[in-house]
Structures are given as structure tokens and as C-alpha cells.
Design an enzyme around this catalytic site. Structure first.
Site, PDB file in Angstrom:
ATOM      1  N   ARG A 142      33.277 -71.825  30.495  1.00 38.85           N
ATOM      2  CA  ARG A 142      33.393 -70.693  29.582  1.00 38.85           C
ATOM      3  C   ARG A 142      34.233 -71.034  28.350  1.00 38.85           C
ATOM      4  NH1 ARG A 142      32.135 -66.206  32.047  1.00 38.85           N
ATOM      5  NH2 ARG A 142      32.453 -67.423  33.930  1.00 38.85           N
ATOM      6  N   THR A 143      35.419 -71.569  28.592  1.00 37.03           N
ATOM      7  CA  THR A 143      36.334 -71.884  27.493  1.00 37.03           C
ATOM      8  C   THR A 143      35.767 -73.007  26.626  1.00 37.03           C
ATOM      9  OG1 THR A 143      38.175 -71.254  28.903  1.00 37.03           O
ATOM     10  CG2 THR A 143      38.722 -72.528  26.955  1.00 37.03           C
TER      11      THR A 143
ATOM     12  N   LYS B 255      40.263 -93.987  35.857  1.00 38.34           N
ATOM     13  CA  LYS B 255      40.652 -95.373  36.163  1.00 38.34           C
ATOM     14  C   LYS B 255      42.161 -95.553  36.095  1.00 38.34           C
ATOM     15  CE  LYS B 255      36.490 -96.946  33.799  1.00 38.34           C
ATOM     16  NZ  LYS B 255      36.098 -97.359  32.443  1.00 38.34           N
TER      17      LYS B 255
ATOM     18  N   ARG C 193      41.949 -79.098  27.695  1.00 42.02           N
ATOM     19  CA  ARG C 193      42.228 -78.375  28.941  1.00 42.02           C
ATOM     20  C   ARG C 193      42.692 -79.423  29.945  1.00 42.02           C
ATOM     21  NH1 ARG C 193      40.695 -73.954  32.615  1.00 42.02           N
ATOM     22  NH2 ARG C 193      40.579 -72.777  30.676  1.00 42.02           N
TER      23      ARG C 193
ATOM     24  N   HIS D  39      47.617 -70.437  28.226  1.00 37.71           N
ATOM     25  CA  HIS D  39      46.226 -70.419  27.791  1.00 37.71           C
ATOM     26  C   HIS D  39      46.188 -69.582  26.514  1.00 37.71           C
ATOM     27  CE1 HIS D  39      42.048 -70.692  27.822  1.00 37.71           C
ATOM     28  NE2 HIS D  39      41.724 -70.050  28.925  1.00 37.71           N
TER      29      HIS D  39
END
Lengths: 151, 314
Positions: free
Chosen positions: B51-52, B80, B101, B129
Site C-alpha cells: 500500500r505505502t 548477503k 521502509r 510513519h
């Protein structure tokens, strides 16, 4: 008698530092923090000494040792109220109460396991609130100064 | 160079918030622009969030930028063992702005310290957020005409709900009255109640969620009560249906009242509420596009005047 003994111990130092007024339960943490087990110089560690200010106290005397500001701030994090005496040529040249600075950089580990500082090779950074609480600059979580873990 | 990253908006002044709301209003009127033509926006999603990510990428595309990035860190070098710092340093060579994010708290702050390219925090673990908060503020502002003196009812999981905590802090300068409606196990954490007291924010705590208890609300902010949050599953079974908003609970509510939800919803708002004039959660998600267009432009130094005087509108 106890007091005289202590004075003798301090007076016997030609050059070095004395950390005084250590809470008895913090003495070994301080000794560990200063890596005294590996210190090649003369070291005196005393605990449960009588004290006018705090009933019982610990004391550490290290010959030939002069603390850097960074080391002093480390000590302040573990024991905010200890007293540091610097001795040069048998004379006390400096005597000061150690105070906690406003920010603590790369000394304490953040208590939050999902904080970036515990998962990335980087310095930790805390702001000190009310002399009792540390707030992580990154995750924002607070922890009490009593329960910190050193990095 | 001044780093214009958006890690948190909790400390933004009222003027700055209003400035961003005005920008979002401009973008809502005309979302498609060429303001970012020739720019590259990187979207680095170390944790999936469809969504974001879609909202940010749409915002970048509608402004004329090109988008690079990843939505699954398994396909990148971080799997890695590459450090976040190295990834950010590498991407900084390519992009003009980095939307990130991350699953770790504080990751955005750290990223902003290791690069001169502005970082926009698209969520760092359970911490912050800010673009969600910005779109919540924009939704409240747009539907109520003001951010001041509102009755805001927060319902459901107030313990773990990052969005309600951020909204609470961002509203502190606007004299809100909060009603915290939650089961005992998921009530508002003590630290936020102390925060309210320190900032003279009025709040009322209650466990009842009925037609009468929500009659004075201007905003009802719903969140999901998740089973996995309960240590006592019998308690979950007891309260799980007590925090569901149903259409028949809206009979006494104020005309201006709007229902917000950060989405995704599961069952906490019944589908019959969608038809109500009070339902606003889908528009709220759409507002996210305008709020994010505003944030991207702001970090790139594009001003409200630039946007108002933009002659290149598609």
C-alpha cells in the site's frame, strides 16, 4: 581507624587517580569497565569502607593513570555521583565530582533489540533526561540509567 | 548541504504542517505535474508494504519522476549481509531522493545521517510513519475545515497502533480532546497518557463502544484488534466483537463526523458502513497520494510557490 587507613592508601600514591564514593554494588562494574584485570600498574580496590556521605562506599586507586574525558563520561554513566581525585607528585592536583553529560555516545547499548543500533555496525547515541533516563536518538525508546548495559 | 530528510513530523511547527497541507491541497486540485522531470526517486522497501509503496511510487510518477528500487529485500545485497549504510551510500549515487521502509526502529534516522540525499521515512519498524500521519492530518483538515478543537475517538488497538500514537503527538498543538476506546489489554500505553498530561491534552478513557459513546465524535479513528496481540486468548474471544463499527451505531453521530482507518481493514468496520456518508477511509488512502507528493517535493526543495506558479501542468 578505617578513615586513617584510607588516607594512607590515597596518600601513598605518587602519580595517578583515585575514584571515590563508588556505590558498593557498582565497584566491580567500574573495575570491569576500566579493564583493571589487565592493568599492569599498581591498583588498590577497596569496598565497604565507612563513609560519612553514603554509609558504605567503594574506592579504586590506580597508579600512573590519568583519565581521558571519554573515560570519565563512561564512569559517569555507571555511577553519576562518584568523585575523581588526580594526584601528581604526591599532591592532589584536581578533585572533582563527575557529572553526567547531556548526551552519551557509544557507551551504552540500546535495550531495544529491534533498534537499528543493535543490528548495524554504528555508534549508539542517547540523550539524558532528568539524570535518570536515557532516550535513544534512533528508536526513541527510553531506558532507566539503573538498568543499562554497556556496549 | 542541509539535509531535508523527513524522519519524523512530530516536531514540525504548526506553520510547517499548514504549509504541507496547502501543498497537498494544490496537488489534489492538479495531481499530474512535471515538477520532477529528470529526477529519480528510489523506493527501498526492506520490509514489504504494498500500500505505502504503491502510493509513493504513484506520487513520484504523477510528478514526472522516474522510480527505481526494490520491494523485496531478499533480492538485494542486504540479504548477503550488506549493511544499511552501504546500501544507502550505493543508492545515493543514483537517486535524488530515497523513500525507505525498514523493519528496524531508527533505521530512517541513521540512513539520513550517512547520506546527503534526502530520506523519506516510509515506516521504520513500530517506530514512526510520518507520511501516514501527514495523510491523516490532511484527511482531518479537509473534512473538518480545521485541525483545532476536535473530538477525536481512537478505537481498537491503542497499545501497538503506531498510527494512533503518531497522530496523537502531531495533534498536540491543536487543542484536541481524545477518547481512547480499547479493551484493557490494548489500552493506550502509560507513556502516551503522560505525554497528554505534559502537553495539556484532554483525554477520556473508556471501554464501551456504542452509539451513545461515539455521539460527540468529529473523527473516529478505527484500528484493527489483532488476535496475536493478546496474551490471554479468552480475553480476545470476549472483546473481539466489541470494537466493531456497525452502520446502526451511526444514528446519533454528528453530521460532520468522519471515520478514518489506516487500512487494511479486516472486520473492524462492517461493510454496510461503507455506504454511509461518514465513511472516509478510502478517500483517506487517496489523500495519501497528495500528502506524499507534498513530502517528496518539500524534501527536494520545491516550494509551495513553485507549485502554485507551475505552468507545466499536465
Amino acid at each position: 581507624m578505617e578513615h586513617n587507613k584510607e588516607q594512607m592508601m590515597v596518600a601513598a600514591l605518587e602519580n595517578g587517580s583515585v575514584i571515590d564514593h563508588i556505590p558498593t554494588d557498582k565497584l566491580w562494574t567500574i573495575a570491569q569497565l576500566l579493564n583493571l584485570d589487565k592493568c599492569p600498574e599498581e591498583v588498590v580496590i577497596a569496598n565497604n569502607l565507612e563513609s560519612k556521605v553514603m554509609t558504605r562506599k567503594g574506592l579504586i586507586k590506580i597508579s600512573g593513570k590519568f583519565f581521558s574525558e571519554e573515560e570519565i563520561s563512561k564512569l559517569a554513566v555507571v555511577c553519576p555521583n562518584i568523585r575523581l581525585t588526580v594526584i601528581r607528585n604526591y599532591e592532589v592536583t584536581e578533585k572533582r565530582q563527575i557529572n553526567l553529560s547531556d548526551t552519551i555516545i557509544n557507551i551504552v547499548k540500546c535495550a531495544n533489540p529491534v533498534c537499528i543500533t543493535n543490528n548495524e555496525p554504528m555508534k549508539t547515541y542517547f540523550n539524558v533526561k532528568d539524570l535518570t533516563t536515557l532516550k535513544c536518538r534512533y528508536c526513541g525508546k527510553e531506558q532507566s540509567l539503573d538498568s543499562i548495559k554497556l556496549k | 548541504m542541509e539535509n531535508r530528510s523527513v524522519v519524523s513530523i512530530a516536531d514540525y511547527s504548526k506553520e510547517k504542517i499548514q504549509y504541507l497541507l496547502d501543498m497537498a491541497t494544490e496537488f489534489e486540485a492538479r495531481p499530474n505535474r512535471r515538477l520532477l522531470e529528470g529526477k529519480v526517486v528510489a523506493t527501498l522497501f526492506f520490509e514489504p508494504s504494498t500500500r505505502t509503496r504503491l502510493s509513493f511510487e504513484t506520487a513520484a510518477n504523477r510528478l514526472g519522476a522516474r522510480v527505481i528500487g526494490f520491494s523485496d529485500p531478499k533480492a538485494t545485497s542486504s540479504s548477503k549481509g550488506e549493511t544499511l549504510k552501504d546500501t544507502i551510500k550505493m543508492v545515493s549515487n543514483y537517486a535524488d531522493v530515497i523513500v525507505m521502509r525498514h523493519y528496524l526502529e531508527g533505521a530512517a534516522q541513521y540512513a539520513s545521517e550517512v547520506t546527503n540525499v534526502p530520506i523519506i521515512n516510509a515506516g521504520d519498524g513500530a517506530n514512526l510513519h510520518p507520511s501516514q500521519t501527514m495523510l491523516d492530518l490532511y484527511s482531518i483538515y479537509k473534512t473538518q475545515g480545521t485541525l483545532y478543537n476536535l473530538n477525536i475517538y481512537m478505537v481498537g488497538d491503542l497499545k501497538y497502533g503506531r498510527t494512533v500514537h503518531s497522530l496523537l503527538m502531531s495533534m498536540r498543538k491543536y487543542n484536541p480532546t481524545f477518547h481512547f476506546i480499547a479493551p484493557k489489554e490494548l489500552e493506550m500505553p502509560e507513556e502516551y497518557k503522560i505525554y497528554c498530561k505534559q502537553n495539556n491534552i484532554n483525554y477520556i478513557e473508556q471501554q464501551d463502544f456504542t452509539e451513545d459513546t461515539i455521539a460527540d465524535a468529529d473523527i473516529i479513528y478505527m484500528t484493527r484488534v489483532q488476535r496475536e496481540r493478546f496474551s490471554d486468548l479468552m480475553e480476545y474471544e470476549r472483546v473481539k466483537d466489541a470494537y466493531i463499527l456497525k452502520a446502526d451505531m451511526l444514528g446519533k453521530c454528528r453530521d460532520n463526523m468522519k471515520i478514518l482507518h489506516p487500512l487494511p481493514r479486516v472486520n473492524e468496520i462492517e461493510y454496510d458502513v461503507d455506504e454511509s456518508k461518514h465513511a472516509y477511509y478510502f478517500e483517506q488512502a487517496q489523500n495519501g497520494l497528495y500528502a506524499r507528493e507534498a513530502l517528496i517535493c518539500d524534501v527536494l526543495g520545491i516550494t509551495l510557490d513553485d507549485i502554485k506558479n507551475d505552468k507545466n501542468i499536465k
